[in-house]
Design a protein around this motif. Structure first.
Motif, mmCIF file in Angstrom:
data_model
loop_
_atom_site.group_PDB
_atom_site.id
_atom_site.type_symbol
_atom_site.label_atom_id
_atom_site.label_comp_id
_atom_site.label_asym_id
_atom_site.label_seq_id
_atom_site.Cartn_x
_atom_site.Cartn_y
_atom_site.Cartn_z
ATOM 1 N N UNK A 3 -0.902 2.956 -12.147
ATOM 2 C CA UNK A 3 -0.093 2.146 -13.052
ATOM 3 C C UNK A 3 0.169 2.944 -14.325
ATOM 4 N N UNK A 4 1.419 3.360 -14.505
ATOM 5 C CA UNK A 4 1.789 4.025 -15.752
ATOM 6 C C UNK A 4 1.862 2.974 -16.850
ATOM 7 N N UNK A 46 0.809 -1.221 0.000
ATOM 8 C CA UNK A 46 0.000 0.000 0.000
ATOM 9 C C UNK A 46 0.843 1.272 0.000
ATOM 10 N N UNK A 47 2.139 1.154 0.283
ATOM 11 C CA UNK A 47 3.010 2.331 0.283
ATOM 12 C C UNK A 47 3.428 2.747 -1.126
ATOM 13 N N UNK A 48 3.291 1.855 -2.088
ATOM 14 C CA UNK A 48 3.746 2.143 -3.453
ATOM 15 C C UNK A 48 2.794 3.148 -4.098
ATOM 16 N N UNK A 49 3.355 4.202 -4.655
ATOM 17 C CA UNK A 49 2.552 5.243 -5.305
ATOM 18 C C UNK A 49 2.357 4.993 -6.793
ATOM 19 N N UNK A 50 3.403 4.478 -7.451
ATOM 20 C CA UNK A 50 3.381 4.323 -8.903
ATOM 21 C C UNK A 50 3.989 2.970 -9.267
ATOM 22 N N UNK A 51 3.296 2.223 -10.095
ATOM 23 C CA UNK A 51 3.831 1.004 -10.697
ATOM 24 C C UNK A 51 4.080 1.270 -12.171
ATOM 25 N N UNK A 52 5.250 0.867 -12.623
ATOM 26 C CA UNK A 52 5.565 0.917 -14.050
ATOM 27 C C UNK A 52 6.023 -0.472 -14.456
ATOM 28 N N UNK A 53 5.417 -1.034 -15.482
ATOM 29 C CA UNK A 53 5.903 -2.294 -16.033
ATOM 30 C C UNK A 53 6.643 -1.995 -17.321
ATOM 31 N N UNK A 54 7.861 -2.504 -17.425
ATOM 32 C CA UNK A 54 8.610 -2.302 -18.666
ATOM 33 C C UNK A 54 7.765 -2.759 -19.853
ATOM 34 N N UNK A 55 7.021 -3.852 -19.628
ATOM 35 C CA UNK A 55 6.049 -4.384 -20.576
ATOM 36 C C UNK A 55 5.187 -5.366 -19.802
ATOM 37 N N UNK A 56 4.188 -5.951 -20.441
ATOM 38 C CA UNK A 56 3.210 -6.746 -19.711
ATOM 39 C C UNK A 56 3.409 -8.258 -19.876
ATOM 40 N N UNK A 95 9.221 11.679 -17.946
ATOM 41 C CA UNK A 95 9.842 11.853 -16.645
ATOM 42 C C UNK A 95 8.782 11.647 -15.567
ATOM 43 N N UNK A 96 8.923 10.583 -14.770
ATOM 44 C CA UNK A 96 7.916 10.239 -13.763
ATOM 45 C C UNK A 96 7.931 11.258 -12.635
ATOM 46 N N UNK A 97 9.093 11.466 -12.067
ATOM 47 C CA UNK A 97 9.380 12.493 -11.063
ATOM 48 C C UNK A 97 10.756 13.023 -11.426
ATOM 49 N N UNK A 98 11.184 14.140 -10.868
ATOM 50 C CA UNK A 98 12.486 14.685 -11.268
ATOM 51 C C UNK A 98 13.616 13.659 -11.149
ATOM 52 N N UNK A 99 14.273 13.402 -12.280
ATOM 53 C CA UNK A 99 15.414 12.511 -12.293
ATOM 54 C C UNK A 99 15.103 11.042 -12.492
#
Length: 251
Positions: free
Chosen positions: A113-114, A87-97, A154-158
């Motif tokens: 989920x981006x 529940x602490x995770x804010x953003x999930x990104x999968x390189x692919x599915x 850019x998801x967040x700076x850097x």
């Protein structure tokens, strides 16, 4: 600015033939390879890149890949080792599915989920030769919140996503910039191994072999111009050299 902390989460191992690691090279030689995720603790968000495979799914659908995964190698356990819960995770990104990159998504129910919009379409309606790769659709759970994107982002700076299609249509690689150290470039399946990057040998699983080669060249260019170390996706020798969670890079 404080550097983000970058944790490498150990998700277990699978087996494929070497001719699928490097297309048409050394058929008949089984290779055991690691599956890992990347957790980025940034001041603006807790970001999880890839979530590994689900053991029950692989045993049921792809048992020939001989999965090995302990309870300590699941996404909830690996997050707990770093001091976090799903529940602490804010953003999930999968390189692919593909199944070995989405198996833990179902545990991350409160994150956005981006998703590359073309990748989601292919996962839902795959070409015939993509069906096993996209066989685990548990990422598309009832609580998922998609944030469709395309292009470099850019998801967040850097913390950057760079389009590296070829393995799949909407594949993303991840760059994490560190002020006090070299940046970290995570290839996803755009590059399985160091040999992939050195010899431009693509993997046997791909949608477009020409774009796969272009993605490899882009990764090498990004590493050179962004002063980044490259982390391939599925090479045991490389994986054994890295610091694994709960240890971290940056910070």
């Amino acid at each position: 600015m404080t550097d983000p902390k970058v944790y490498l989460l150990d998700g277990g191992t699978l087996v494929i033939d070497e001719s699928d690691v490097h297309w048409h090279i050394n058929a008949g030689n089984p290779v055991r390879f690691p599956v890992y995720s990347v957790l980025v603790e940034h001041r603006d968000a807790l970001i999880l890149y890839d979530t590994g495979f689900d053991l029950d799914h692989v045993n049921a659908v792809l048992p020939f890949e001989l999965p090995l995964q302990t309870p300590e190698q699941t996404i909830p356990a690996q997050l707990a080792a770093c001091g976090f819960s799903p529940d602490d995770v804010d953003i999930v990104v999968n390189s692919h599915f593909h199944f070995d990159h989405v198996g833990g998504n179902k545990h991350i129910t409160k994150a956005a989920t981006l998703v590359h919009k073309e990748e989601l379409r292919h996962a839902k309606v795959p070409e015939p030769f993509e069906r096993l790769g996209y066989s685990d659709l548990s990422f598309d759970h009832a609580d998922v919140t998609y944030r469709p994107i395309s292009g470099d982002y850019e998801i967040v700076p850097g913390v950057w996503l760079f389009e590296t299609p070829g393995h799949t249509i909407g594949h993303y690689s991840l760059l994490v910039e560190l002020e006090n150290d070299r940046s970290m470039l995570f290839c996803g399946d755009a590059a399985y191994t160091r040999t992939t990057l050195e010899k431009e040998w693509i993997a046997g699983f791909h949608l477009d072999p020409t774009k796969s080669v272009e993605a490899i060249r882009r990764l090498n260019y990004l590493a050179r111009t962004r002063d980044a170390d490259i982390y391939p996706s599925h090479e045991l020798a490389s994986f054994q050299e890295w610091k694994l969670a709960p240890h971290y890079y940056g910070g």
